[in-house]
Design an enzyme around this catalytic site. Structure first.
Site, short mmCIF file in Angstrom:
data_model
loop_
_atom_site.label_atom_id
_atom_site.label_comp_id
_atom_site.label_asym_id
_atom_site.label_seq_id
_atom_site.Cartn_x
_atom_site.Cartn_y
_atom_site.Cartn_z
CD GLU A 184 -2.86 1.27 2.32
OE1 GLU A 184 -2.81 0.47 3.26
OE2 GLU A 184 -3.80 2.06 2.16
CB CYS B 199 -7.51 2.79 4.04
SG CYS B 199 -7.98 1.91 5.53
CG ASN C 149 -8.91 -2.48 2.54
OD1 ASN C 149 -8.26 -3.52 2.64
ND2 ASN C 149 -8.74 -1.47 3.36
CD GLU C 150 -9.21 -2.53 7.50
OE1 GLU C 150 -9.40 -1.33 7.77
OE2 GLU C 150 -8.31 -3.20 8.02
O1 AHR Z 1 -2.12 -1.34 6.89
C1 AHR Z 1 -2.59 -0.07 7.21
C2 AHR Z 1 -4.11 0.02 7.13
O2 AHR Z 1 -4.68 -0.84 8.06
C3 AHR Z 1 -4.70 -0.45 5.83
O3 AHR Z 1 -4.73 0.55 4.88
C4 AHR Z 1 -6.10 -0.81 6.20
O4 AHR Z 1 -6.64 -1.79 5.37
C5 AHR Z 1 -5.97 -1.22 7.66
O5 AHR Z 1 -6.89 -0.57 8.45
#
Ligand code: AHR
Length: 660
Positions: free
Chosen positions: A48, A246, A377-378
């Site tokens: 990321e 994220c 993602n989340e």
């Molecule tokens: O790894 C950092 C963040 O942690 C990522 O972007 C997210 O998916 C998680 O909350």
């Protein structure tokens, strides 16, 4: 297990043994009773663009805000002889101009009235890393308007403003034209800056002022930092997940990651603010943007270079629920689904398909052979599952062979997680991404997490995990040995459940020592060097000692999942014909283990043991001492079908024996 041990409780870890006391453990590895296959994707990478992972990190561009597209258009640029209120008429000034409606439509107009006085400096990403005798490649778009500016000089300066490299170009054209120059550094400097001066007076316009080391990964132009990619290659990753995290979701839908805007000509890729730039008040990085010089084509290419399966994650039409949680109405979801379908075509389509042609035009006519795609993602709650359902239907209708990765949200338990589990089962989810950012104790205590999972349901992608020494996203978290050891214990549990755990990755991956927002991270770097944390070496030991078949390892007929501080997993690698045993001794005492290998056949007389250990649970690696905690390898004699090895206190050991 022979229990003649004194025990004590150490805060943060639970059960440990008193220092100096040592134990003996008998183990049996049932080589001839394979439990299941192990997927080649088992140990992978999560990438990321957080902590300067891409811009300022693996993407080797050294100029920050090279195309003047930041919200504050001259951010990163300094004009020491001009000030913004009374621009120094006697020397010159830079003005950022916007022209047209296309993305990246800003450029700098430089007006020079005194060639000796005007200076423009780019500060780089917390400076620029320059190495003695290394070559650098400068490129710039320029347009000269009725100008007496005959030459533009470029110098790299060290911290004391000494020139350590220089070159120049002569802008000749009144149309936009690219100019290039190569030059060599005479010195090493971690925080160099790029100084630009002008010969002659008048006006010249400049854009895409770019500087790369020549020595990038595989020597590519627009390439990546070699040392950082090498650290990834050394992990032999089974997959590469990108672009997050994220960052996929964006704080708002408008600022989500849109892969189509990250392919094609680098100069045309629409820059946006990085969502991590002001996310944490305690680690503000307002100068953090996404140039997308590292875009989806480059991610696919990197996956290919690393021999990893590409695993892109796309927006499902929901912005980050920790931020706005903005939602695309269900009847406006089509463009998001189309993005997913087009991505599969971009990766796998023939060169005469619309998106396959773009891939081919970028230099890769062969397909990238994409097998997985992640949706969301989340995310949590019903809105996610409503949207996911439509994605699954539409993707499967066109590409039934592509495996869809869904998510359970940010936490490994609780109301949202339980709801997600139920919904995912209803949707017949194929692979499900779970995230855990938890204290080391949690990792130790949950090494048996997957033992009780449903064997007839979806497979698991442990997509983001890292032990947090203080608390989630605390700036005080450390990549210390306690965290790494607890992850090692947990990894034995992942491996022991390789029948359902198909992909795993630590997160986040990278952090710049001066530009991070989130800690802990697997790999840290400054502008010149980089190092793997103890957590990195845990990942490396698992990933580079993986197997093709899972085989049981038992003590007192039970799997070793923390009894008396011992955790273990074992595999057979049919390609190398090796039996590989991983054991974590989480106690403060040495453990002398006796391992019998049943059904192993004839063994080589010499085995290998690779040990990762520290006596200090707070110990970390650093730029100054990058290998403080790193693996050490030794040989030992194999007697018949028995292995006698000593497991040091607080250690991860990888024990390897070849079958003849
Ligand atoms: O790894 C950092 C963040 O942690 C990522 O972007 C997210 O998916 C998680 O909350």
């Amino acid at each position: 297990m022979k229990d003649r041990l004194r025990k004590l409780i150490i805060p943060g870890l639970g059960l440990l043994l008193a220092s100096g006391v040592f134990a003996q453990t008998k183990m049996e590895v049932q080589v001839n009773k394979p439990v299941s296959d192990i997927q080649p994707t088992m140990w992978g990478i999560f990438f990321e663009d957080i902590n300067f992972a891409a811009d300022g990190g693996i993407y080797a561009e050294m100029v920050k805000n090279r195309s003047f597209e930041f919200d504050t258009p001259l951010m990163g640029w300094i004009q020491p002889n001009s000030d913004r209120h009374s621009l120094n008429e006697k020397s010159g000034m830079a003005t950022v101009i916007k022209e047209g409606d296309e993305p990246n439509n800003h450029f700098a107009r430089i007006q020079v009235s005194n060639a000796d006085g005007y200076v423009l400096i780019n500060e780089g990403f917390r400076g620029m890393g320059v190495k003695k005798d290394n070559g650098y490649r400068l490129s710039i778009m320029a347009r000269r308007q009725n100008s007496g500016i005959e030459r533009i000089n470029f110098q790299l300066l060290n911290e004391n403003d000494k020139v350590i490299a220089e070159t120049s170009i002569s802008p000749t054209s009144s149309d936009w034209k690219e100019y290039k120059a190569d030059f060599k550094a005479t010195d090493t400097e971690a925080k160099a800056k790029l100084k630009i001066t002008f010969e002659g007076t008048g006006e010249v316009e400049m854009d895409m002022i770019s500087l790369f080391p020549k020595d990038t990964w595989m020597g590519r132009e627009n390439g990546m930092r070699k040392d950082l990619v090498q650290l990834l290659a050394d992990l032999d990753p089974g997959f590469l997940r990108f672009p997050g995290g994220c960052i996929v979701e964006g704080r708002t839908l408008n600022k989500r990651y849109q892969w189509k805007k990250t392919v094609g000509d680098v100069a045309d890729r629409e820059m946006i603010v990085n969502r991590w730039n002001t996310e944490f008040a305690h680690r503000l990085t307002p100068d953090y943007f996404q140039s997308f010089g590292l875009g989806f084509f480059e991610y696919f290419q990197l996956s290919e270079d690393l021999g990893s399966e590409p695993l892109p994650i796309l927006s499902c039409g929901m912005a980050c629920q920790f931020n706005t949680g903005e939602l695309v109405p269900m009847d406006e979801l089509d463009p998001y689904i189309q993005d997913a379908l087009d991505l599969i075509e971009f990766a796998n389509g023939s060169t005469d398909s619309e998106w396959g042609k773009i891939r081919a035009d970028m230099g890769h006519p062969e397909p990238f052979n994409l097998k997985y795609i992640g949706i969301g993602n989340e995310q949590w709650g019903p809105d996610y599952f409503d949207r996911l359902k439509v994605f699954i239907e539409e993707i499967k209708a066109k590409y039934p062979e592509v495996i869809i990765v869904s998510g359970t949200g940010p936490f490994p338990d609780g109301e949202h997680f339980d709801y997600a589990e139920k919904e995912l089962k209803k949707l017949n989810a194929e692979i499900v991404d779970e995230h855990y950012y938890r204290p080391p104790k949690w990792f130790m205590e949950n090494a048996d997490r997957y033992d009780s999972y449903d064997r007839d349901s979806y497979k698991i992608f442990a997509g983001e995990y890292a032990a947090q020494s203080v608390a989630i996203a605390s700036p005080d978290n450390k990549n210390n040995w306690l965290c790494a050891l607890s992850e090692a214990a947990y990894c034995t549990g992942l491996e022991r459940n390789a029948d359902i755990v198909h992909l795993t990755s630590y997160a986040p991956l990278f952090a710049h020592v001066d530009g991070w927002q989130w800690t802990p991270d697997l790999i840290w770097f400054d502008n010149l060097s980089s190092y793997g944390t103890p957590n990195y070496y845990v990942q490396k030991l698992f990933a580079t000692n993986s197997g093709t078949k899972l085989i049981p390892i038992l003590s007192d007929k039970k799997p070793l999942k923390g009894q008396d501080g011992i955790y273990a997993s074992s595999v057979l690698n049919e390609e190398t014909n090796e039996i590989i045993i991983k054991v974590v001794n989480a106690t403060a005492g040495e453990n002398e283990v006796n391992i019998s290998l049943s059904g192993a056949g004839k063994l080589s007389p010499e085995g290998k043991i690779i040990v990762l250990k520290s006596d200090d649970m707070d110990q970390v690696n650093s730029i100054e001492d990058p290998m403080a905690i790193s693996p050490e390898e030794q040989s030992f004699d194999v007697k018949g079908k028995k292995l006698d090895v000593s497991l040091p206190a607080h250690s991860l050991s990888v024990i390897k024996v070849k079958r003849q």
